[in-house]
Design a protein around this motif. Sequence first.
Motif, PDB file in Angstrom:
ATOM      1  N   HIS B 161       0.822  -1.223   0.000  1.00  0.00           N
ATOM      2  CA  HIS B 161       0.000   0.000   0.000  1.00  0.00           C
ATOM      3  C   HIS B 161       0.851   1.266   0.000  1.00  0.00           C
ATOM      4  N   PHE B 164       0.851   3.361  -3.062  1.00  0.00           N
ATOM      5  CA  PHE B 164      -0.398   4.015  -3.480  1.00  0.00           C
ATOM      6  C   PHE B 164      -0.940   4.994  -2.450  1.00  0.00           C
ATOM      7  N   VAL B 165      -0.665   4.725  -1.176  1.00  0.00           N
ATOM      8  CA  VAL B 165      -1.206   5.595  -0.132  1.00  0.00           C
ATOM      9  C   VAL B 165      -0.220   6.696   0.252  1.00  0.00           C
ATOM     10  N   GLN B 306     -12.580   2.153   4.449  1.00  0.00           N
ATOM     11  CA  GLN B 306     -12.937   0.724   4.478  1.00  0.00           C
ATOM     12  C   GLN B 306     -14.069   0.471   5.470  1.00  0.00           C
ATOM     13  N   ILE B 309     -17.536   1.221   4.227  1.00  0.00           N
ATOM     14  CA  ILE B 309     -18.057   0.182   3.339  1.00  0.00           C
ATOM     15  C   ILE B 309     -18.372  -1.085   4.137  1.00  0.00           C
ATOM     16  N   PRO B 317     -18.779  -9.655  -1.162  1.00  0.00           N
ATOM     17  CA  PRO B 317     -17.703 -10.607  -1.438  1.00  0.00           C
ATOM     18  C   PRO B 317     -16.394  -9.868  -1.725  1.00  0.00           C
ATOM     19  N   THR B 318     -15.300 -10.454  -1.282  1.00  0.00           N
ATOM     20  CA  THR B 318     -13.983  -9.877  -1.582  1.00  0.00           C
ATOM     21  C   THR B 318     -13.083 -10.969  -2.134  1.00  0.00           C
ATOM     22  N   VAL B 319     -12.035 -10.546  -2.800  1.00  0.00           N
ATOM     23  CA  VAL B 319     -11.054 -11.510  -3.305  1.00  0.00           C
ATOM     24  C   VAL B 319      -9.740 -11.338  -2.549  1.00  0.00           C
TER      25      VAL B 319
ATOM     26  N   ASP C  45     -18.814   1.396  -5.723  1.00  0.00           N
ATOM     27  CA  ASP C  45     -17.754   2.231  -5.152  1.00  0.00           C
ATOM     28  C   ASP C  45     -17.060   1.476  -4.010  1.00  0.00           C
ATOM     29  N   ARG C  46     -16.447   0.365  -4.397  1.00  0.00           N
ATOM     30  CA  ARG C  46     -15.872  -0.535  -3.389  1.00  0.00           C
ATOM     31  C   ARG C  46     -14.898  -1.455  -4.103  1.00  0.00           C
ATOM     32  N   CYS C  48     -12.972  -4.697  -4.656  1.00  0.00           N
ATOM     33  CA  CYS C  48     -13.337  -6.054  -4.241  1.00  0.00           C
ATOM     34  C   CYS C  48     -12.217  -6.729  -3.461  1.00  0.00           C
ATOM     35  N   HIS C  49     -11.107  -6.028  -3.274  1.00  0.00           N
ATOM     36  CA  HIS C  49     -10.011  -6.617  -2.505  1.00  0.00           C
ATOM     37  C   HIS C  49     -10.168  -6.335  -1.009  1.00  0.00           C
ATOM     38  N   ARG C  50     -10.136  -5.051  -0.638  1.00  0.00           N
ATOM     39  CA  ARG C  50     -10.199  -4.731   0.794  1.00  0.00           C
ATOM     40  C   ARG C  50     -11.254  -3.677   1.108  1.00  0.00           C
ATOM     41  N   ASN C  51     -12.215  -3.519   0.204  1.00  0.00           N
ATOM     42  CA  ASN C  51     -13.381  -2.664   0.464  1.00  0.00           C
ATOM     43  C   ASN C  51     -13.096  -1.168   0.589  1.00  0.00           C
ATOM     44  N   LEU C  52     -11.977  -0.706   0.065  1.00  0.00           N
ATOM     45  CA  LEU C  52     -11.810   0.751   0.039  1.00  0.00           C
ATOM     46  C   LEU C  52     -12.745   1.324  -1.028  1.00  0.00           C
ATOM     47  N   PRO C  53     -13.413   2.446  -0.742  1.00  0.00           N
ATOM     48  CA  PRO C  53     -14.189   3.097  -1.806  1.00  0.00           C
ATOM     49  C   PRO C  53     -13.273   3.429  -2.987  1.00  0.00           C
ATOM     50  N   TYR C  68      -5.561   1.966  -2.424  1.00  0.00           N
ATOM     51  CA  TYR C  68      -4.959   1.230  -1.312  1.00  0.00           C
ATOM     52  C   TYR C  68      -3.790   0.355  -1.810  1.00  0.00           C
TER      53      TYR C  68
END
Lengths: 377, 377, 377
Positions: B161, B164-165, B306, B309, B317-319, C45-46, C48-53, C68
């Motif tokens: 991260h 990107f962060v 996060q 959400i 669902p997440t991957v 707006d999410r 699918c990895h860690r739910n960050l908008p 993220y």
Amino acid sequence: MFLHNYWYVGAYAAEIGEKPLARTILGEPVLLYRTTDGHAIAMEDRCCHRNLPLSMGIREGDAIRCGYHGLKFDSAGQCIEIPGQAQIPPDAKVKTYPAMERWNLIWLWMGDAAKRDESLLPQWQCIDDPALTTTMGNGCEPLPMKCNWELNNDNLLDLTHVVFVHPSTLGGVGLDNNPVTTLRLANSVRMMRWSASVEPTPLLAKLAGFNGTVSDRWQATTCELPSHCTIDVGFAEACKIGRDGDWDKGVRLRALITATPETETTSFMFYAQCRNFALGDQEASQRFIKQIRAVFDQDIAVMEGQQRINSMMPNAPTVEIRCDVPVVAMHRLVMQAAAREHGEPITATRVQPGAPRPPLPVPARAGQPIEIGPVSR
Amino acid sequence: MFLHNYWYVGAYAAEIGEKPLARTILGEPVLLYRTTDGHAIAMEDRCCHRNLPLSMGIREGDAIRCGYHGLKFDSAGQCIEIPGQAQIPPDAKVKTYPAMERWNLIWLWMGDAAKRDESLLPQWQCIDDPALTTTMGNGCEPLPMKCNWELNNDNLLDLTHVVFVHPSTLGGVGLDNNPVTTLRLANSVRMMRWSASVEPTPLLAKLAGFNGTVSDRWQATTCELPSHCTIDVGFAEACKIGRDGDWDKGVRLRALITATPETETTSFMFYAQCRNFALGDQEASQRFIKQIRAVFDQDIAVMEGQQRINSMMPNAPTVEIRCDVPVVAMHRLVMQAAAREHGEPITATRVQPGAPRPPLPVPARAGQPIEIGPVSR
Amino acid sequence: MFLHNYWYVGAYAAEIGEKPLARTILGEPVLLYRTTDGHAIAMEDRCCHRNLPLSMGIREGDAIRCGYHGLKFDSAGQCIEIPGQAQIPPDAKVKTYPAMERWNLIWLWMGDAAKRDESLLPQWQCIDDPALTTTMGNGCEPLPMKCNWELNNDNLLDLTHVVFVHPSTLGGVGLDNNPVTTLRLANSVRMMRWSASVEPTPLLAKLAGFNGTVSDRWQATTCELPSHCTIDVGFAEACKIGRDGDWDKGVRLRALITATPETETTSFMFYAQCRNFALGDQEASQRFIKQIRAVFDQDIAVMEGQQRINSMMPNAPTVEIRCDVPVVAMHRLVMQAAAREHGEPITATRVQPGAPRPPLPVPARAGQPIEIGPVSR
């Protein structure tokens, strides 16, 4: 948990007039206003058509017209006009609450109107006593409290808190060593503590112009169902009148305080003080109103602190101590009343397992006092 | 979901003193203060009589007197005085939490006191290392985060991260191409990435006065149960020390970060940084505190995003991706710990069906490392 | 309760561009932006990895890169890059919503994309009619409403409220005496009231420069599933065109209004007005925008008042009156649509037991009007 078949203070008399006043009471939206001939009206603040608060509508004579589609309700809650429609459906009406003006307060009966019972009003006649000077609340509106209404009963039935919560205004060093007597009646609990040869209440002594340093002093609270408390406090020269004498020969204040539930966790405090000193003295009244407000702000800070913990930890264990006798007696009265109304069991969760409790006597009958105390160390 | 039988940072040592400090930890109201001889005390912030927060009371020596009816509790939580009553009921006591001051931090054991285990403290001895210069947090109080505590573990165990962060402060282009090694121990997870011949960390290079543009660089995170993360980052001249050499020969920073749960959706971030450069340089420390704070504000913005959400869509669902190996390993440790404490099943809802997961090895024993990685493309 | 397999306005066309716009719609976080060739994109707006908008990420061409760990999603929601990993898991994708720009509005299909059906767009072609002058909303963004979306349908299908809610702007004394005709179609309800020889609408008369005091006047609302209302109001010289004549010969305004659900108790109001007078007059448009906004603020105050009561007293009994015929017809359409989508029973709790209801006719088929009215006293 609310008790419905009781009287509650909905407003100071001075608060209501032509303009509708909206206030949530026992979780219900209530509209308060006066008819043109001066009667207090309390009505569901909700049009039965589309649920707009009627307080967003307008007065037309003694009726209220809804501000959405114009349904008009008379002061008995009956719909008397539907624009565009000649016939009024029979169920087009809103609930009204029996309302009564007494002692500069507007009293509402929040439960079954058929069970309305004036004998359940508290014994607050002193407000009208011409021999006393009365101040009503802070002069305008009730104090909002972010706490359950019963915490106010608890607060006022255990005046040992005065020493710790109000040291600078009400004082009370040494009071806690004196025994408390508890009387349990059918609809009320009364506690009394007589303290001989202690310092007078600072706030009262100053207002009454008392210069002595030693006095006999009393504190008594009568709490009438559901939440009407009369605090009778005062002092006299030492050995002058005695515990069973005429307290009006001393410097005496009756503080009348009630908590009207707004929701389960918010309430309104209404209050009045009747004093037998500084009679008619407007300046003294103004100082008094200001000082009493400061005292109540201290109480409210405490009760809101309790509520935060009660909300966060609803099942935390607590212990009862000896000065809780009147508090626990009042809890039982409230629980018994709730059981009568709702079929709730008498063992409320708030009474903790393992805590010392006063024995539950044979069921009390109205007017038959049961002496539980005195309780001392 | 909270883990109780672990140490948590309750406060910076500098935060507590004579005046009680109130803080909610793991959903419980906690009161923190120091005895007159300097020991840290952590006590339930709730009088066991009427639930007033004890933080609204007053210190009397090492004891706390409740601000309502004056019950007095010693620093072990035992009630030692009830005004107006000689006898103390045996259950008149409040909970205390084993508390310990170490490394300028106050550590609380939030679970069963009988299971208190100092070996579960994280390996944060570097705070006391005289060969390093340490800065504690932002100098005053923890950073409040509107998110669950585990999101902080997730954040620090996946340092991809950073690119990107924190592009402007920590940089890191190209780092994500290097493999991550994951070690799984009984109570911790360690991830490490060694990147040869990349740019140095901008923030560190500037503070350390490094002018080169090419370096070997490392990022390692050790996350010890429940939430104690040690980030070991730094760089050295290319080919100077090597992955298995002495990192202290480079520019090295250990950032110690922990999230203490306040509620399920709010936390406190406590942190310290230990550096082996700009030793004793106060001005560098001040700049460093400011810049690290800016970095953490970026992290907190992400974690709070996060949480919004997660609260809105708890079952989305997440991957999982490859860089999640250490994150998922830590999830498993937390879930296993929860299962031991609460009997919760190991398959937490957050681990999504259908997501790629690392194989679960035979149960880890203390001190027995299991090499899962390296993981690369 | 939300209906998903319908079109909703997600934004004014002018609101979206390169920078992602985040908006919660039907309780789901939605991201809106335009591709470089100008197409509207609506995406979950999410990440699918860690739910960050994803709205906290950045645009890269037509793709969005998560802020993220840098996962990159194309405008179809497919993950096309995972830093540090060559292979993309097949379920690494986020939901997209069919989106379409029409009539200066961005329309989103919030349900099953396979059921997307353009024939369910409302009949709002007048926005593009070159013979009319159109103003879009308040010129920038939707009006937030703290109320459930259906209350807006209720409001607009019963225009008797105009007399009581908008007396100074829209007026209408006497209108409520005229009969309402209700048409019920497969996906919409239409109500119409023609009032001969009444005063013209004050707001329109002023803008159109009409000086007469007597006119024929019409009010018609078409409400198309789920929440798209067309209010057709106007007036003409008395006896000039007649109920079934060409209304464009009078002073005519079509107000297009829709409530897009944000949550169960909050919504966004989008609107446009198409007028056949003061054509092209910019100054008139500005005055109009201001005055319409004042009217809608009155409506929103009413709907938010209703919502407060609905939330406080979800089971309060209500009565239906005659002017509710179109409102109740629309409720039924909504309930039938909900039953088709969710298997919810047709008798929603909002239709109160004991309230007068219009008879439910044989099931309507598309395009087959069923005349229910006229309803008069």
